[in-house]
Design a protein around this motif. Structure first.
Motif, short mmCIF file in Angstrom:
data_model
loop_
_atom_site.label_atom_id
_atom_site.label_comp_id
_atom_site.label_asym_id
_atom_site.label_seq_id
_atom_site.Cartn_x
_atom_site.Cartn_y
_atom_site.Cartn_z
N ILE A 44 0.84 -1.21 0.00
CA ILE A 44 0.00 0.00 0.00
C ILE A 44 0.87 1.25 0.00
O ILE A 44 0.61 2.22 -0.72
CB ILE A 44 -0.97 -0.02 1.21
N ARG B 143 2.26 1.89 -3.42
CA ARG B 143 1.23 2.42 -4.32
C ARG B 143 0.98 3.90 -4.04
O ARG B 143 0.77 4.69 -4.97
CB ARG B 143 -0.07 1.62 -4.13
N GLN B 144 0.99 4.28 -2.78
CA GLN B 144 0.75 5.69 -2.44
C GLN B 144 1.93 6.57 -2.85
O GLN B 144 1.74 7.71 -3.26
CB GLN B 144 0.44 5.83 -0.95
N ARG C 24 1.48 7.79 -6.27
CA ARG C 24 0.51 8.89 -6.46
C ARG C 24 0.95 10.19 -5.81
O ARG C 24 0.72 11.28 -6.33
CB ARG C 24 -0.85 8.51 -5.84
N VAL D 241 -5.65 2.89 4.28
CA VAL D 241 -5.30 3.78 3.16
C VAL D 241 -5.51 5.24 3.57
O VAL D 241 -4.69 6.11 3.29
CB VAL D 241 -6.13 3.42 1.91
N GLU E 86 -8.73 7.57 -0.45
CA GLU E 86 -9.55 6.34 -0.48
C GLU E 86 -10.21 6.18 -1.85
O GLU E 86 -10.24 5.08 -2.41
CB GLU E 86 -10.66 6.40 0.57
N TYR F 32 -7.64 5.17 -4.42
CA TYR F 32 -7.23 3.78 -4.24
C TYR F 32 -8.31 2.83 -4.75
O TYR F 32 -8.04 1.84 -5.44
CB TYR F 32 -6.93 3.51 -2.76
N TYR G 158 -7.47 0.26 -7.72
CA TYR G 158 -7.24 -1.14 -7.32
C TYR G 158 -8.52 -1.91 -7.01
O TYR G 158 -8.47 -3.10 -6.77
CB TYR G 158 -6.30 -1.19 -6.11
#
Ligand SMILES: [Zn+2]
Length: 464
Positions: A270, A273-274, A277, A319, A350, A353, A357
């Protein structure tokens, strides 16, 4: 409400001693004045204090879960921003045992949540000084304007400390306004049967001669005091590495351990992935603390190690709290009026995400939020009162502002804003005006029409 504090006999004696002729700082030529007792936050005017800027907190704490007694020493390194004859710290409850400034005993007295220290020598503007306060007692939780509890919350086996917006003054004296961020070192001594956690990197763990266990925690990057935390209980800990080099430390109170294992393993994924972004992860540690304490009914983005009640340790909430590490913890509001910059971004994180995903377009989440009356009670940039700081418009309408911005400027420019904003204000403070100016500078155009309707507008627009 926090218990009203009393001025101890020792404090009165110290005040009287320093009011004696010859003990003022006038002899040194400085004509200092007392620092302000508050920073005039729109919702908490007495929160924080003027006249100095904290650079570092050194907190040494010992806690006894059986009695609930906390013994603490706070060593605060700060710089005077005016010629100071006296200055305040925020502290709720507890008993102050002594205070020094630069090693010399300082007079102190208390009124409400204000602890006033009067150094023997006045402090000229620009001077770095070190104030030490020793204190003890059973910390009392603080009841928020919205009825929720914060501060030092006792649990069956220990305690958890959650400080948003004003709770940290229940366990250490400080400049408890988000605009004064500082680095931290925290030394925590506990009975061996419980585990203690805090923010940042655990740098040491040792057994004391009396059998208690001490852990040492270092937070190198600036932290607002509301994001400082301690968790004490029967925790199981686990470690991992994220982003190649960031240590991940998780801790779960035993009843919740099995149910949380999968999500704990997912944390490095996670995070990665963040980072894609939001840009580089702003801190040198990560993780999560999951408490079994049922009196805590919300998760909090405590810096580097967000805190969750067992019932809300799910992917969406993780998240959200993890996104706060960029939006809120690294870029921290200038005042509590700017809270939508925390909650709007974390909510939109959120939605993003979910879009990337979990196959739920952000537009769908936007339309759902648009349809709910509760989200239109007030504009996100202007909560009417302290009790509304964590109401739905701050979260949902805050996220709607960001989605409308995205639709207005397009995905490419929006992505640039999403990464550029936490880069520009990394480890600093920012307000709503800073954000609107920044977004306009990246977009290369005026966006007043967007802000007027979605950020500041009272009514609900005709169509989403
Ligand atoms: Zn949040």
């Amino acid at each position: 409400m926090p218990r009203r504090s009393r001025t101890s006999v020792a404090a009165l004696a110290a005040v009287l001693a320093l009011l004696a002729p010859g003990c003022t700082g006038i002899a040194s030529g400085v004509r200092g004045t007392p620092g302000a007792a508050g920073l005039r936050d729109p919702y908490f005017p007495k929160l924080g204090n003027g006249g100095y800027d904290v650079g570092h907190y050194g907190l040494t704490l010992a806690y006894d879960p059986a009695s609930g007694r906390l013994d603490g020493t706070a060593e605060i390194t700060a710089r005077a921003t005016q010629d100071l004859s006296a200055f305040n710290l925020d502290l709720a409850g507890l008993t102050v045992r002594g205070a020094t400034v630069d090693g010399a005993p300082a007079a102190y007295n208390r009124a409400g949540n204000e602890l006033t220290l009067r150094p023997r020598e006045e402090l000229p503007a620009g001077t770095e000084f070190r104030a030490t306060v020793t204190y003890s007692g059973v910390p009392e939780p603080i009841t928020d304007a919205d009825g929720s509890e914060e501060g030092w919350l006792r649990t069956p086996d220990g305690a958890v400390a959650v400080g948003e917006p004003t709770g940290s003054m229940s366990w250490f004296p400080g400049n408890h306004h988000p605009s004064d961020k500082a680095s931290y070192d925290l030394v925590l001594t506990l009975p061996a049967r419980v585990e203690g956690l805090s923010n940042g990197v655990r740098t040491a763990r040792r057994t004391e001669p009396d059998g208690r266990v001490t852990t040492v925690w270092h937070t190198a990057e600036p932290m607002a005091s509301y994001l400082a935390t301690v968790a004490i209980g029967r925790y199981e800990t686990g470690t991992a590495t994220a982003l190649g080099a960031v240590p991940v430390l998780t801790a779960v109170e035993r009843p919740a351990a099995a149910g949380s294992a999968a999500l704990r393993k997912e944390i490095p994924v996670i995070l990665a992935r963040q980072v894609k972004r939001f840009g580089p992860y702003p801190f040198s540690a990560a993780g999560a603390v999951v408490t079994g304490n049922e009196s805590l009914d919300y998760a909090l983005e405590t810096q580097t190690r967000p805190l969750f009640p067992a019932g809300s340790f799910d992917r969406t909430t993780f998240v959200h709290e993890q996104a706060h590490q960029w939006f809120g913890d690294s870029v921290t509001p200038k005042s509590w009026r700017d809270i939508w910059l925390n909650e709007g971004f974390a909510t939109y994180a959120e939605w993003l995400y979910g879009e990337e995903y979990e196959h739920v377009p952000a537009r769908t989440r936007f339309e759902r939020a648009f349809a709910q009356d509760a989200n239109w009670a007030f504009p996100p940039a202007a909560p009417p009162a302290a009790e509304n700081l964590f109401d739905p418009p701050v979260y949902q309408r805050g996220a709607m502002v960001l989605h409308k911005l995205r639709e207005t400027v397009g995905d490419r420019v929006f992505d640039e804003i999403l990464r550029g904003w936490p880069a520009k204000y990394r480890h600093a403070n920012a307000g709503t005006d800073d954000f609107t100016a920044y977004a306009e500078s990246v977009a290369g155009r005026d966006l007043d029409a967007l802000w007027d309707v979605w950020l500041y507008g009272d009514g609900k627009p005709g169509k989403p």
